[in-house]
Motif scaffolding. Structure first.
Motif, short mmCIF file in Angstrom:
data_model
loop_
_atom_site.label_atom_id
_atom_site.label_comp_id
_atom_site.label_asym_id
_atom_site.label_seq_id
_atom_site.Cartn_x
_atom_site.Cartn_y
_atom_site.Cartn_z
N ALA A 70 13.77 12.20 87.43
CA ALA A 70 13.81 11.71 85.96
C ALA A 70 14.75 12.63 85.24
N GLY A 71 15.33 11.99 84.17
CA GLY A 71 16.35 12.69 83.43
C GLY A 71 16.55 12.21 82.00
N ALA A 72 17.55 12.40 81.34
CA ALA A 72 17.99 11.91 80.14
C ALA A 72 19.38 11.21 80.62
N CYS A 73 19.38 9.78 79.98
CA CYS A 73 20.77 9.23 80.29
C CYS A 73 21.88 9.96 79.49
N ARG A 74 23.17 10.12 80.31
CA ARG A 74 24.10 10.95 79.74
C ARG A 74 24.72 10.33 78.70
N ARG A 75 24.70 8.75 78.54
CA ARG A 75 25.43 8.21 77.49
C ARG A 75 24.63 7.61 76.31
N CYS A 76 23.23 7.37 76.48
CA CYS A 76 22.50 7.24 75.35
C CYS A 76 21.20 8.08 74.96
N LEU A 77 21.04 8.94 76.05
CA LEU A 77 20.00 10.30 75.86
C LEU A 77 18.75 9.60 75.99
N SER A 131 23.30 1.00 84.75
CA SER A 131 24.59 1.13 85.26
C SER A 131 25.64 0.74 84.15
N ASP A 132 25.09 -0.13 83.21
CA ASP A 132 25.90 -0.70 82.11
C ASP A 132 25.66 0.00 80.79
N CYS A 133 24.94 0.92 80.85
CA CYS A 133 24.68 1.41 79.45
C CYS A 133 25.85 1.58 78.35
N GLN A 134 25.48 1.17 77.16
CA GLN A 134 26.46 1.11 76.13
C GLN A 134 26.75 2.40 75.36
N GLY A 135 25.68 3.22 75.55
CA GLY A 135 25.95 4.46 75.02
C GLY A 135 25.49 4.49 73.38
N LEU A 136 25.84 5.72 72.85
CA LEU A 136 25.71 5.77 71.50
C LEU A 136 27.20 5.60 70.54
N CYS A 137 26.88 5.02 69.39
CA CYS A 137 28.06 4.89 68.68
C CYS A 137 28.53 6.41 68.33
N VAL A 142 24.02 4.92 66.42
CA VAL A 142 22.95 3.96 66.93
C VAL A 142 23.10 3.80 68.41
N ASN A 143 21.83 3.31 68.90
CA ASN A 143 21.97 3.17 70.43
C ASN A 143 22.59 1.84 70.58
N ARG A 144 23.86 1.83 71.11
CA ARG A 144 24.51 0.55 71.41
C ARG A 144 23.78 -0.46 72.14
N ASN A 145 22.75 -0.21 73.06
CA ASN A 145 22.08 -1.02 73.78
C ASN A 145 21.16 -2.02 72.89
N ASP A 146 20.74 -1.36 71.84
CA ASP A 146 19.70 -2.00 71.16
C ASP A 146 20.40 -2.58 69.79
N CYS A 151 30.89 -0.62 63.45
CA CYS A 151 31.64 0.61 63.26
C CYS A 151 33.04 0.48 64.08
N GLU A 152 34.22 0.65 63.38
CA GLU A 152 35.59 0.57 64.10
C GLU A 152 36.28 1.92 64.29
N ALA A 153 36.67 2.01 65.20
CA ALA A 153 37.58 3.41 65.67
C ALA A 153 38.57 3.48 64.70
N PRO A 154 38.79 4.63 64.12
CA PRO A 154 39.93 5.04 63.31
C PRO A 154 41.24 4.93 63.82
N PRO A 155 42.53 4.63 63.38
CA PRO A 155 43.55 4.69 64.26
C PRO A 155 43.79 5.95 64.99
N ASP A 156 44.34 5.65 66.01
CA ASP A 156 44.49 6.68 67.20
C ASP A 156 45.49 7.81 66.85
N PRO A 157 45.26 9.10 66.51
CA PRO A 157 46.20 9.88 65.99
C PRO A 157 47.54 10.27 66.93
N ARG A 158 47.26 10.04 68.08
CA ARG A 158 48.60 9.98 69.04
C ARG A 158 49.57 9.14 68.61
#
Ligand SMILES: [Zn+2]
Ligand SMILES: [Zn+2]
Length: 183
Positions: A70-77, A131-137, A142-146, A151-158
């Motif tokens: 047992a453990g905590a999911c590394r993407r959504c905890l 295996s397809d966990c969407q993780g947290l935003c 928010v938990n993106r599985n639920d 939210c939109e990603a801001p422009p990539d500074p690169r």
């Protein structure tokens, strides 16, 4: 009834003739089965289901080790868990030191270090709840599985850094205008 050493198998009888086999299913608590990402829960009892065979100079052990983790999911905890099923094939010898082979002391094969080593090697370091966990935003958390948060990603500074490096248009034009009339 809980024996103090559930993983110890007496092999004096077995070793009287090379080639003799013995099936064993042993189960018990083993402390300290954990890694940074997961662990065998307290009170859980890993299982070793193996065949011991007398060989020249020792006893071979072949079979499977099973242990829940047992453990905590590394993407959504959220909690993640599963069961490890591991194939094992090891040798116990009179000279064994736990490196190449396991020690065979007083006609006893102790399966506990074998189970411990196999489980520690395979406990998930970075478990996933699925295996397809969407993780947290990363923006609102928010938990993106639920939930869908929009939210939109801001422009990539690169990319904006590349924009700043663009050659001014006037310069490009002056280079191309020098060619007509040269041929
Ligand atoms: Zn997850
Ligand atoms: Zn969001």
């Amino acid at each position: 009834m809980r024996s103090g050493r559930p993983f110890v198998v007496l092999v004096a009888q077995l070793r009287r003739a090379v080639g003799t086999r013995q099936h064993e299913r042993r189960q018990g608590e083993i402390e300290g089965l954990d890694c940074s990402g997961s662990s065998v829960p307290e009170g859980a009892t890993p299982v070793a289901e193996v065949v011991l065979e007398a060989v020249l100079g020792g006893v071979s052990v072949t079979g499977a080790v099973r242990a829940p983790w047992a453990g905590a999911c590394r993407r959504c905890l959220t909690p993640a868990s599963g069961v490890l099923t591991l194939a094992v094939r090891e040798l116990y010898t009179d000279e064994g030191d736990g490196e190449e082979t396991y020690p065979l002391v007083d006609h006893e094969v102790d399966l506990e270090p074998l189970v411990r080593d196999a489980v520690l090697l395979e406990l998930p370091q970075a478990p996933l709840c699925r295996s397809d966990c969407q993780g947290l935003c990363p923006f609102c958390g928010v938990n993106r599985n639920d939930e869908v948060c929009g939210c939109e990603a801001p422009p990539d500074p690169r990319w904006s850094a590349l924009d700043a490096l663009r050659v001014p248009e006037g310069r490009v034009e002056s280079e191309s205008s020098s060619s007509p009339g040269s041929s």
